[in-house]
Design a protein around this motif. Structure first.
Motif, PDB file in Angstrom:
ATOM      1  N   LEU A 167       1.800   6.025  -7.203  1.00 17.05           N
ATOM      2  CA  LEU A 167       0.573   6.389  -7.924  1.00 17.05           C
ATOM      3  C   LEU A 167      -0.193   7.538  -7.286  1.00 17.05           C
ATOM      4  N   GLY A 168       0.183   7.874  -6.053  1.00 21.87           N
ATOM      5  CA  GLY A 168      -0.614   8.834  -5.274  1.00 21.87           C
ATOM      6  C   GLY A 168      -1.642   8.052  -4.461  1.00 21.87           C
ATOM      7  N   ALA A 169      -1.835   8.465  -3.206  1.00 27.75           N
ATOM      8  CA  ALA A 169      -2.720   7.714  -2.297  1.00 27.75           C
ATOM      9  C   ALA A 169      -4.132   7.618  -2.855  1.00 27.75           C
ATOM     10  N   GLU A 170      -4.537   8.617  -3.656  1.00 32.80           N
ATOM     11  CA  GLU A 170      -5.913   8.605  -4.176  1.00 32.80           C
ATOM     12  C   GLU A 170      -6.134   7.461  -5.182  1.00 32.80           C
ATOM     13  N   ASN A 171      -5.053   6.889  -5.658  1.00 35.24           N
ATOM     14  CA  ASN A 171      -5.192   5.787  -6.619  1.00 35.24           C
ATOM     15  C   ASN A 171      -5.001   4.404  -5.988  1.00 35.24           C
ATOM     16  N   VAL A 172      -4.971   4.382  -4.671  1.00 37.02           N
ATOM     17  CA  VAL A 172      -4.867   3.101  -3.970  1.00 37.02           C
ATOM     18  C   VAL A 172      -6.142   2.920  -3.155  1.00 37.02           C
ATOM     19  N   THR A 173      -6.999   2.032  -3.608  1.00 42.70           N
ATOM     20  CA  THR A 173      -8.269   1.876  -2.897  1.00 42.70           C
ATOM     21  C   THR A 173      -8.193   0.697  -1.940  1.00 42.70           C
ATOM     22  N   HIS A 174      -8.880   0.884  -0.833  1.00 36.86           N
ATOM     23  CA  HIS A 174      -9.009  -0.208   0.120  1.00 36.86           C
ATOM     24  C   HIS A 174     -10.231  -1.021  -0.301  1.00 36.86           C
ATOM     25  N   MET A 175     -10.054  -2.308  -0.532  1.00 32.56           N
ATOM     26  CA  MET A 175     -11.180  -3.132  -0.962  1.00 32.56           C
ATOM     27  C   MET A 175     -11.966  -3.550   0.271  1.00 32.56           C
ATOM     28  N   ARG A 176     -13.185  -3.074   0.303  1.00 32.70           N
ATOM     29  CA  ARG A 176     -14.011  -3.290   1.494  1.00 32.70           C
ATOM     30  C   ARG A 176     -14.362  -4.770   1.635  1.00 32.70           C
ATOM     31  N   ARG A 177     -14.620  -5.408   0.488  1.00 35.17           N
ATOM     32  CA  ARG A 177     -15.095  -6.788   0.573  1.00 35.17           C
ATOM     33  C   ARG A 177     -14.179  -7.748  -0.178  1.00 35.17           C
ATOM     34  N   PRO A 178     -14.028  -8.940   0.331  1.00 30.07           N
ATOM     35  CA  PRO A 178     -13.267  -9.953  -0.407  1.00 30.07           C
ATOM     36  C   PRO A 178     -14.102 -10.503  -1.561  1.00 30.07           C
ATOM     37  N   ARG A 214       0.835  -1.212   0.000  1.00 24.01           N
ATOM     38  CA  ARG A 214       0.000   0.000   0.000  1.00 24.01           C
ATOM     39  C   ARG A 214       0.871   1.265   0.000  1.00 24.01           C
ATOM     40  N   TYR A 215       1.917   1.294   0.861  1.00 24.00           N
ATOM     41  CA  TYR A 215       2.788   2.465   0.920  1.00 24.00           C
ATOM     42  C   TYR A 215       3.569   2.644  -0.383  1.00 24.00           C
ATOM     43  N   ALA A 216       4.079   1.524  -0.888  1.00 23.14           N
ATOM     44  CA  ALA A 216       4.849   1.602  -2.137  1.00 23.14           C
ATOM     45  C   ALA A 216       3.949   2.124  -3.263  1.00 23.14           C
ATOM     46  N   ALA A 217       2.717   1.647  -3.304  1.00 26.15           N
ATOM     47  CA  ALA A 217       1.784   2.053  -4.363  1.00 26.15           C
ATOM     48  C   ALA A 217       1.403   3.520  -4.215  1.00 26.15           C
ATOM     49  N   ALA A 218       1.155   3.944  -2.973  1.00 29.77           N
ATOM     50  CA  ALA A 218       0.767   5.337  -2.756  1.00 29.77           C
ATOM     51  C   ALA A 218       1.897   6.264  -3.184  1.00 29.77           C
ATOM     52  N   ASP A 219       3.123   5.821  -2.940  1.00 30.88           N
ATOM     53  CA  ASP A 219       4.292   6.596  -3.309  1.00 30.88           C
ATOM     54  C   ASP A 219       4.389   6.751  -4.836  1.00 30.88           C
TER      55      ASP A 219
END
Ligand code: NI
Length: 395
Positions: free
Chosen positions: A319-330, A312-317
């Motif tokens: 792509l920008g945090a706005e482009n890393v979504t937390h998936m609510r459901r499996p 998540r941190y690597a991706a936010a770095d």
């Protein structure tokens, strides 16, 4: 190509897209990934990666060593296609094989990992530790590639494993991450019903396996609705039933085939026992017999928390945090990456490929499934940044 993530060069993006198109054009079914495997090997070797082991016939494990001792990370991509006829007639690199298609994006997974391997090889004097790139066959069909690769010992000494899967619900340019259960555990089963044949006009002299099988299928609907905890996700699906030989004969036998899914491994045994007991008891009530057979299924895919946070941190770095979504459901789908994660801390992230304007909105395994290729450098960027972070000691 514009707007590339900063750790991906235009040349690398181009090479990955070229590889993806070549693989898409020439899809190969599970256990038959020979040309895909050859393309991967050729590309790795031409970049100077020579430590390549064959595994489970068409699989490859390529090792890239940094300049000194350090951690060992595995990166994994699956390579197989599906028995589906592609329905994208305008696609320039449309499948050349009738009835075979990369409808699950494994062409994207393979080319992304290929790109990451090339990038890591080019900078191998800049990191310590080892990266094992696993190009896996047979994710879609038994015997499953992941299980075989784990059995062959390729996870020995590995401290973490990262993989990705394309996701048509997430826009291209974004990724999805989730700590904990990401994909369900699955298990296939077969129920064989034995009755007794007789003339259609004298049913009382036979035992109707077809009518019995129908009753079993109906009763199995109650596993989820009446027998398991409503707060625990369970799916029981019967996908196939076959019975009888002619319209005027009482069917002597019937075969029911299905699959069930759970998000909690502790429920697996209970659901299997319920299906077996319902099948046998309904059969008995009809004077018939039922035999339940099942295969070991994919485990629940549980993403390791520290490793997922690292991604998540690597991706936010990148792509920008706005482009890393937390998936609510499996997802209730299953994925054999779970076999690695059972023995090594692992994390799979979902790579957005959706593009509404271009009509790239179809689900996985659909004949019109399509990928916005801008996702390819995005996936490689996240995987590469995560690998660097991991080798640097983060987790
Ligand atoms: Ni897949």
């Amino acid at each position: 190509m514009s707007d590339l993530p900063r750790n991906i060069t235009p040349a690398l993006a181009e090479a990955m897209i070229k590889a993806r198109r070549a693989i898409h054009e020439n899809p190969e079914l599970s256990h038959e990934e020979r040309e895909t495997s050859a393309l991967v090997r050729r590309t790795l070797e031409s970049a100077g990666i020579t430590e390549i082991e064959s595994v489970f016939d068409t699989g490859l494990v390529a090792t890239i060593r940094g300049k000194g001792e350090g951690r060992t990370l595995a990166l994994r991509a699956d390579m197989d296609a599906l028995p589906i006829e592609e329905r994208r007639p305008d696609l320039a690199f449309h499948s050349k094989k009738h009835g075979v298609m990369h409808a699950c994006g494994h062409d994207v997974h393979t080319s992304v990992l290929l790109g990451v391997a090339l990038a890591l090889q080019a900078e191998r004097d800049k990191f310590a530790g080892t990266v094992r790139c696993v190009f896996q066959p047979a994710e879609e069909a038994e015997p499953l590639g992941a299980r075989e690769i784990v059995k062959a010992g390729h996870m020995k000494g590995v401290e973490g494993i990262i993989s990705l899967h394309v996701d048509p619900d997430i826009p291209a340019g974004q990724i999805g991450v989730r700590v904990g259960a990401l994909m369900a555990g699955g298990q296939e089963f077969t129920i064989r019903v034995k009755g007794k044949s007789s003339h259609a006009a004298r049913p009382h002299l036979g035992i109707d396996a077809l009518a019995t099988a129908c009753a079993i299928v109906n009763e199995l609907q109650k596993v989820r609705s009446r027998r398991t905890d409503p707060l625990e996700p369970v799916v029981v699906t019967i996908g196939r039933m076959q019975a009888g030989t002619a319209k005027n004969i009482i069917a002597e036998s019937a075969v029911i085939e299905g699959t069930f899914r759970v998000l909690d491994e502790n429920l697996r045994g209970e659901v299997a026992r319920l299906i077996e007991s319902i099948a046998q008891n309904v059969a008995r009530a009809n004077g018939a017999e039922a035999v339940f057979e099942t295969l070991e299924g994919e485990p629940v895919l549980v993403n390791d928390e520290p490793l997922t946070e690292l991604v998540r941190y690597a991706a936010a770095d990148m792509l920008g945090a706005e482009n890393v979504t937390h998936m609510r459901r499996p997802s209730m789908g299953s994925e054999d990456f779970a076999y690695y994660v059972r023995v090594v801390p692992g994390s799979m992230f979902r790579l957005g490929i959706r593009n509404e304007k271009a009509g790239m909105v179809h689900p996985l395994h659909h004949p019109e499934f399509a990928v916005d290729e801008r996702a390819i450098p995005v996936g490689a960027s996240v995987m590469l940044a995560s690998a660097r972070k991991f080798l640097d000691g983060g987790r």
